[in-house]
Motif scaffolding. Structure first.
Motif, short mmCIF file in Angstrom:
data_model
loop_
_atom_site.label_atom_id
_atom_site.label_comp_id
_atom_site.label_asym_id
_atom_site.label_seq_id
_atom_site.Cartn_x
_atom_site.Cartn_y
_atom_site.Cartn_z
N LYS A 1 0.83 -1.21 0.00
CA LYS A 1 0.00 0.00 0.00
C LYS A 1 0.86 1.26 0.00
O LYS A 1 0.58 2.22 -0.73
N ASN A 2 1.90 1.26 0.81
CA ASN A 2 2.78 2.43 0.87
C ASN A 2 3.45 2.70 -0.47
O ASN A 2 3.52 3.85 -0.92
N GLN A 3 3.94 1.64 -1.10
CA GLN A 3 4.62 1.81 -2.38
C GLN A 3 3.64 2.25 -3.46
O GLN A 3 3.97 3.08 -4.32
N ALA A 4 2.42 1.72 -3.41
CA ALA A 4 1.40 2.11 -4.38
C ALA A 4 1.08 3.60 -4.24
O ALA A 4 0.97 4.33 -5.23
N GLN A 5 0.94 4.05 -3.00
CA GLN A 5 0.60 5.46 -2.77
C GLN A 5 1.73 6.39 -3.20
O GLN A 5 1.48 7.47 -3.75
N VAL A 6 2.98 5.96 -2.99
CA VAL A 6 4.12 6.75 -3.45
C VAL A 6 4.06 6.94 -4.96
O VAL A 6 4.46 7.99 -5.49
N ASN A 7 3.52 5.95 -5.65
CA ASN A 7 3.41 6.00 -7.11
C ASN A 7 2.09 6.60 -7.58
O ASN A 7 1.75 6.48 -8.78
N GLY A 8 1.34 7.21 -6.66
CA GLY A 8 0.13 7.93 -7.07
C GLY A 8 -1.12 7.12 -7.15
O GLY A 8 -2.14 7.58 -7.68
#
Length: 455
Positions: free
Chosen positions: A444-451
């Motif tokens: 989830k964190n990585q997905a959010q970093v990528n918008g």
């Protein structure tokens, strides 16, 4: 490296709103002339003025140079400039980085690009900093519908964003069950058909034949082999910028629970199949191995790896969980893109259609399992005729159409997340079941970093 340069003109667009719709007036800057401009053409994306005689620039990795050679031999009338690059291998992201540079310069885009990654359509289909998307839409008339329909069911899923197809798959990397027929027969074991039977056999092997293995989880693509095949909702890409992540679902927990048992008893080691240590320790001791189609040549029939003798290696259809429909994962497989900036779309389309469907390349030369269905059947027959395998390879064809579509292809790398979050934790003796929440949070964190918007 000299790249083909598409020199276009800057344009100023004014939209005048009328009572019944929008009238778009394009004002081309003085001195540009009419040839450099672009407009939305019949294929559904902005196109520059076309020149059917223009040379096309094609980017390939070293392994696909044979595809370009085969095309040039079959189409001597088409001018092709071939540029070799790394294919964005190992997550280098070079394809995207170079396109961003060309976007800023307003020129330099290649006409065709091969990528080793399956997630490039996620960004190549979208505008970037106000610039038009790099990838041309292929299913609005550019590529014939009959060609698109000829790909293995589900093969174009990573290329499809909101119903539009932006790339063609070169090959598939569907997960099947590889096994050593001689060892199975010697030990008197039956081939498992479900994951429950697979776990039971792993427990039996640990007791009766310690040192032999039924799989491995030490590679970054382990989640694509086990969790994707198990329909774990870790990577549900539902739109260009939306993803559903639920690593604590029943489907995820059953996979993690099974692996916890087999990791602890030593039959599924936390060791990469590409390490010298793995080869030294497990040559002649791999009883079963769930893995992608390319395992055949990469680790089994490879003198530098396990080097399994002819007549021993068999392959079976993907395992299923009891009461569930068959499904499998995918580990790799390349993609071909046509640039929306190309001034010779006709030649660019001809190239990508040839390299993905023509027997001259996909059957006669390609090292991997073709994504195009009719080529795949011929490719399999050619492999079977080698006499190397202990069984036919029809299970690969079956697996090719069973790749679960609930695991998407987002911009971020699931493999990088697993390698950073889970692999070290397994090495520390932690249970996968206990790690599922941590894995989910990392995704989830990585997905959010990528918008991405995460659900």
């Amino acid at each position: 490296m000299v790249l083909n340069r598409h020199v276009g003109c800057a344009e100023r667009r004014m939209r005048m709103m009328g009572g019944v719709g929008a009238l778009a007036i394009v004002l081309t800057l003085a001195g540009c002339g009419g040839n450099g401009g672009s407009s939305v053409g019949s294929y559904g994306f902005p196109q520059v003025t076309q020149d059917d005689k223009a040379a096309i620039t094609v980017w390939v990795d070293a392994d696909r140079s044979g595809a370009a050679d085969a095309f040039k031999k079959a189409n001597p009338d088409v001018k092709v400039n071939v540029v070799t690059y790394d294919g964005s291998a190992n997550g280098s992201n070079s394809f995207r980085t170079k396109v961003q540079l060309f976007d800023r310069a307003g020129s330099g885009w290649p006409d065709v690009v091969f990528s080793t990654q399956n997630n490039d359509a996620a960004w190549a289909s979208q505008k970037s900093n106000g610039k038009q998307a790099f990838a041309a839409v292929l299913n609005s008339g550019l590529v014939p519908k009959s060609t698109l329909d000829g790909f293995t069911q589900g093969a174009l899923a990573p290329c499809t964003v909101e119903g539009k197809v932006y790339c063609l798959r070169n090959d598939l990397a569907q997960v099947a069950l590889w096994y050593n027929k001689d060892l199975l027969d010697k030990f008197g074991y039956s081939l498992p058909t479900t994951w429950e039977e697979y776990q039971a056999l792993g427990e039996k092997v640990a007791k009766e034949h310690p040192g032999y293995i039924v799989g491995a989880v030490g590679d970054s693509f382990a989640p694509e082999i086990y969790f994707w095949s198990g329909k774990c909702q870790a990577n549900g890409i539902t739109g260009p910028t939306s993803v559903t992540v639920n690593t604590e679902s029943t489907e995820c927990k059953r996979v993690a629970s099974m692996l916890d048992v087999l990791i602890k008893n030593g039959t599924v080691p936390n060791l990469s199949v590409f390490t010298p240590e793995f080869v030294k320790k497990y040559t002649g001791k791999v009883l079963l191995m769930p893995g992608p189609a390319w395992y055949a040549g990469a680790i089994f029939n490879n003198p530098q790896s396990l080097n399994v003798p002819a007549g021993q290696l068999g392959v079976a259809a993907p395992l299923a969980w009891q009461g569930d429909s068959p499904a499998t994962g995918n580990v790799g497989g390349g993609t071909w893109f046509v640039s929306s900036h190309s001034k010779n779309l006709k030649a660019a389309e001809k190239f990508v259609e040839f390299v993905t469907t023509a027997d001259d390349y996909q059957v006669n030369l390609a090292p991997g399992y073709p994504a195009y269905a009719s080529a795949a059947e011929k490719w399999v027959k050619k492999q079977e005729s080698s006499g190397y395998y202990a069984t036919d390879l029809q299970a690969l064809i079956k697996a090719g159409s069973q790749i679960w579509t609930g695991w998407g292809s987002g911009v971020f790398s699931q493999e990088a997340i697993w390698a950073k979050t889970i692999t070290p934790a397994i090495a520390d003796g932690k249970n996968l079941v206990d790690l599922l929440p941590e894995w989910g949070t990392a995704i989830k964190n990585q997905a959010q970093v990528n918008g991405y918007t995460v659900k």
